[in-house]
Structure formats: structure tokens, C-alpha cells
Design a protein around this motif. Structure first.
Motif, mmCIF file in Angstrom:
data_model
loop_
_atom_site.group_PDB
_atom_site.id
_atom_site.type_symbol
_atom_site.label_atom_id
_atom_site.label_comp_id
_atom_site.label_asym_id
_atom_site.label_seq_id
_atom_site.Cartn_x
_atom_site.Cartn_y
_atom_site.Cartn_z
ATOM 1 N N GLU A 23 0.119 -1.225 -2.887
ATOM 2 C CA GLU A 23 1.116 -2.248 -3.179
ATOM 3 C C GLU A 23 0.425 -3.575 -3.467
ATOM 4 O O GLU A 23 0.093 -4.337 -2.576
ATOM 5 C CB GLU A 23 2.102 -2.417 -2.020
ATOM 6 C CG GLU A 23 3.274 -3.319 -2.407
ATOM 7 C CD GLU A 23 4.113 -3.730 -1.225
ATOM 8 O OE1 GLU A 23 5.195 -3.160 -1.046
ATOM 9 O OE2 GLU A 23 3.667 -4.623 -0.469
ATOM 10 N N HIS A 48 1.363 -4.134 -9.275
ATOM 11 C CA HIS A 48 2.043 -2.839 -9.220
ATOM 12 C C HIS A 48 3.538 -3.013 -8.948
ATOM 13 O O HIS A 48 4.374 -2.421 -9.637
ATOM 14 C CB HIS A 48 1.427 -1.972 -8.126
ATOM 15 C CG HIS A 48 2.242 -0.756 -7.814
ATOM 16 N ND1 HIS A 48 2.286 0.340 -8.645
ATOM 17 C CD2 HIS A 48 3.058 -0.472 -6.762
ATOM 18 C CE1 HIS A 48 3.096 1.252 -8.127
ATOM 19 N NE2 HIS A 48 3.583 0.774 -6.987
ATOM 20 N N LEU A 49 3.857 -3.842 -7.961
ATOM 21 C CA LEU A 49 5.249 -3.992 -7.535
ATOM 22 C C LEU A 49 6.123 -4.581 -8.637
ATOM 23 O O LEU A 49 7.275 -4.198 -8.796
ATOM 24 C CB LEU A 49 5.317 -4.845 -6.267
ATOM 25 C CG LEU A 49 6.661 -4.955 -5.568
ATOM 26 C CD1 LEU A 49 7.109 -3.598 -5.022
ATOM 27 C CD2 LEU A 49 6.610 -5.982 -4.445
ATOM 28 N N CYS A 100 2.521 1.429 -1.439
ATOM 29 C CA CYS A 100 3.825 0.892 -1.858
ATOM 30 C C CYS A 100 4.936 1.600 -1.085
ATOM 31 O O CYS A 100 4.863 2.803 -0.835
ATOM 32 C CB CYS A 100 3.984 1.114 -3.360
ATOM 33 S SG CYS A 100 5.598 0.652 -4.017
ATOM 34 N N ARG A 142 12.436 -4.712 -1.744
ATOM 35 C CA ARG A 142 11.181 -4.213 -1.163
ATOM 36 C C ARG A 142 11.103 -4.534 0.324
ATOM 37 O O ARG A 142 10.715 -3.704 1.138
ATOM 38 C CB ARG A 142 10.012 -4.841 -1.922
ATOM 39 C CG ARG A 142 8.638 -4.557 -1.319
ATOM 40 C CD ARG A 142 8.166 -5.730 -0.484
ATOM 41 N NE ARG A 142 6.838 -5.500 0.056
ATOM 42 C CZ ARG A 142 6.373 -6.096 1.142
ATOM 43 N NH1 ARG A 142 7.112 -6.959 1.812
ATOM 44 N NH2 ARG A 142 5.149 -5.842 1.566
ATOM 45 N N CYS A 181 6.326 4.282 -3.544
ATOM 46 C CA CYS A 181 5.473 5.376 -4.019
ATOM 47 C C CYS A 181 4.144 5.337 -3.259
ATOM 48 O O CYS A 181 3.993 4.567 -2.316
ATOM 49 C CB CYS A 181 5.240 5.262 -5.532
ATOM 50 S SG CYS A 181 4.409 3.750 -6.018
ATOM 51 N N CYS A 184 5.579 -0.134 -10.746
ATOM 52 C CA CYS A 184 6.217 0.885 -9.911
ATOM 53 C C CYS A 184 7.454 1.417 -10.636
ATOM 54 O O CYS A 184 8.242 0.645 -11.176
ATOM 55 C CB CYS A 184 6.601 0.289 -8.560
ATOM 56 S SG CYS A 184 7.397 1.465 -7.458
ATOM 57 N N SER A 185 7.616 2.724 -10.644
ATOM 58 C CA SER A 185 8.742 3.335 -11.372
ATOM 59 C C SER A 185 10.089 2.840 -10.841
ATOM 60 O O SER A 185 11.051 2.697 -11.607
ATOM 61 C CB SER A 185 8.666 4.862 -11.268
ATOM 62 O OG SER A 185 8.669 5.268 -9.915
ATOM 63 N N GLU A 186 10.154 2.573 -9.546
ATOM 64 C CA GLU A 186 11.406 2.107 -8.933
ATOM 65 C C GLU A 186 11.794 0.719 -9.443
ATOM 66 O O GLU A 186 12.918 0.500 -9.882
ATOM 67 C CB GLU A 186 11.243 2.071 -7.402
ATOM 68 C CG GLU A 186 12.502 1.729 -6.636
ATOM 69 C CD GLU A 186 13.468 2.888 -6.510
ATOM 70 O OE1 GLU A 186 14.575 2.662 -5.993
ATOM 71 O OE2 GLU A 186 13.142 4.012 -6.931
#
Length: 202
Positions: A93, A97-98, A86, A161, A89, A102-104
Motif C-alpha cells: 500500500e 498504488h492506492l 493494501c 480505505r 489486495c 488498485c483495482s478497487e
């Protein structure tokens, strides 16, 4: 053309078609229900009903619903790229997850939900799809705003992204602001949503 010709041949062999030809009044609805394959209906189609999001965001959502966003793991399957991590992170990816493990990206979506005054903890793409479908079953203003917010969030996160992946200068703090601005702009054109938006903006 082959599909159209096949449909024509199938209809001519159908008993309902023969019945319609001899009936005093032809029922298009009845004929449509016969040829329409109910098994191909997908649950996420309701996300597009009454959705006032931008057309490009709706197309992007359609790709996401069909799991066709060109994430790194998908491109890697075709041998187009090697690294699958990713851009935010070190995890692989994937679309799951995306959007929004993902924390972002989870942080962006949570800020948008907070603005809409919805308390929810995102748990990944599939879970979010199920959750948003459940939350937007009604025809009220809240359901429409949630549909709009989800659609625009998926689109802006995907753009964010891409900008990071291709080395464009971006700032995360503007992403949730862009989404909220778009929600207000697109929603304000719909008279039924103005009252709900006005309360959120107070």
C-alpha cells in the motif's frame, strides 16, 4: 519568527528596496516578485484555484499532492506498523498504488469519470495528477467539475480505505454514489456549474 526576521534583513539589502524607497510611488507587486521564490511553485497548485470542494477534501488533496497520506508503507518507515499490504489486495500500500492503481479504487474513480462523461483509464497517482492538471487548465465548467470530482474522489477513497483498515462496516457500491452526490451538492451552489451539472443529470 526567524524566517520573518531573515526576510526583513534580505529586503533591506536588496537594491529594489532602496529604489522603492526613493521612488515617487511604492510598488508592492514589484517588491513581492523580488522576494518571491519562483522555484518553490508547484504545478499542482492550479488544482486549488476555483475548486469548490469541501475544505476537508481540499486539505486531504494537499496532503496527497505532497505525498503525505499515511499509507501503510509510510507508517512502516516510522516503525508504527509491520504489514504493508493494501487493505483491498495483496500489493504494497503506497499512495501510488492506492490512488488509482488498485483495482478497487480504480473502479470507483472510473465510475465517477463515466458519470462526468469522460473516457479515461487511470494509471496511478502520479499519472492521474499529471492528467488532471492538464485537463483542468481552462476556466470552464468542465475543468471545475473535474477538479471537484478528483478532489472529492481522493478524499472519499481515503475515507473508504480507513474504514476498511479499521474494520468498520462499509459497502463499496456507495462510495462512487457519495462522490457523485457531493459533486452535485457542492457544484450546484456555484451558478456557473449548474448548467453543466444539469446536463450530466439528464
Amino acid at each position: 519568527m526567524k524566517a520573518i526576521i531573515q526576510q526583513r534583513d534580505d529586503i533591506h539589502q536588496n537594491l529594489v528596496w532602496t529604489e522603492m524607497l526613493t521612488a515617487p510611488k511604492f510598488s508592492m507587486k514589484k517588491m513581492y516578485m523580488v522576494v518571491h521564490d519562483r522555484s518553490q511553485i508547484v504545478v499542482w497548485i492550479t488544482l486549488f484555484y476555483g475548486n469548490v470542494a469541501r475544505p476537508r477534501a481540499l486539505v486531504n488533496l494537499w496532503l496527497a499532492c505532497n505525498e503525505r497520506l499515511d499509507t501503510r508503507d509510510r507508517l512502516n518507515k516510522y516503525g508504527l506498523i509491520d504489514p504493508t499490504h493494501c487493505c483491498f489486495c495483496n500489493a504494497d500500500e503506497t499512495q501510488q498504488h492506492l490512488m488509482f492503481n488498485c483495482s478497487e479504487t480504480k473502479g470507483i474513480w472510473r465510475k465517477v469519470l463515466e458519470w462526468i462523461q469522460v473516457d479515461h483509464n487511470p494509471l496511478g497517482c502520479r499519472h492521474e495528477m499529471e492528467w488532471i492538471i492538464q485537463q483542468t487548465k481552462g476556466k470552464g465548467g468542465r475543468a471545475k467539475i473535474l477538479k471537484l470530482a478528483f478532489t472529492e474522489s481522493v478524499y472519499e477513497i481515503w475515507r473508504y480505505r480507513n474504514d476498511v483498515s479499521f474494520g468498520n462496516a462499509v459497502q463499496n457500491q456507495h462510495t462512487d454514489g457519495k462522490i457523485i452526490d457531493t459533486i452535485v451538492y457542492r457544484g450546484w451552489t456555484n451558478r456557473n456549474l449548474r448548467t453543466h451539472l444539469a446536463k450530466l443529470m439528464m
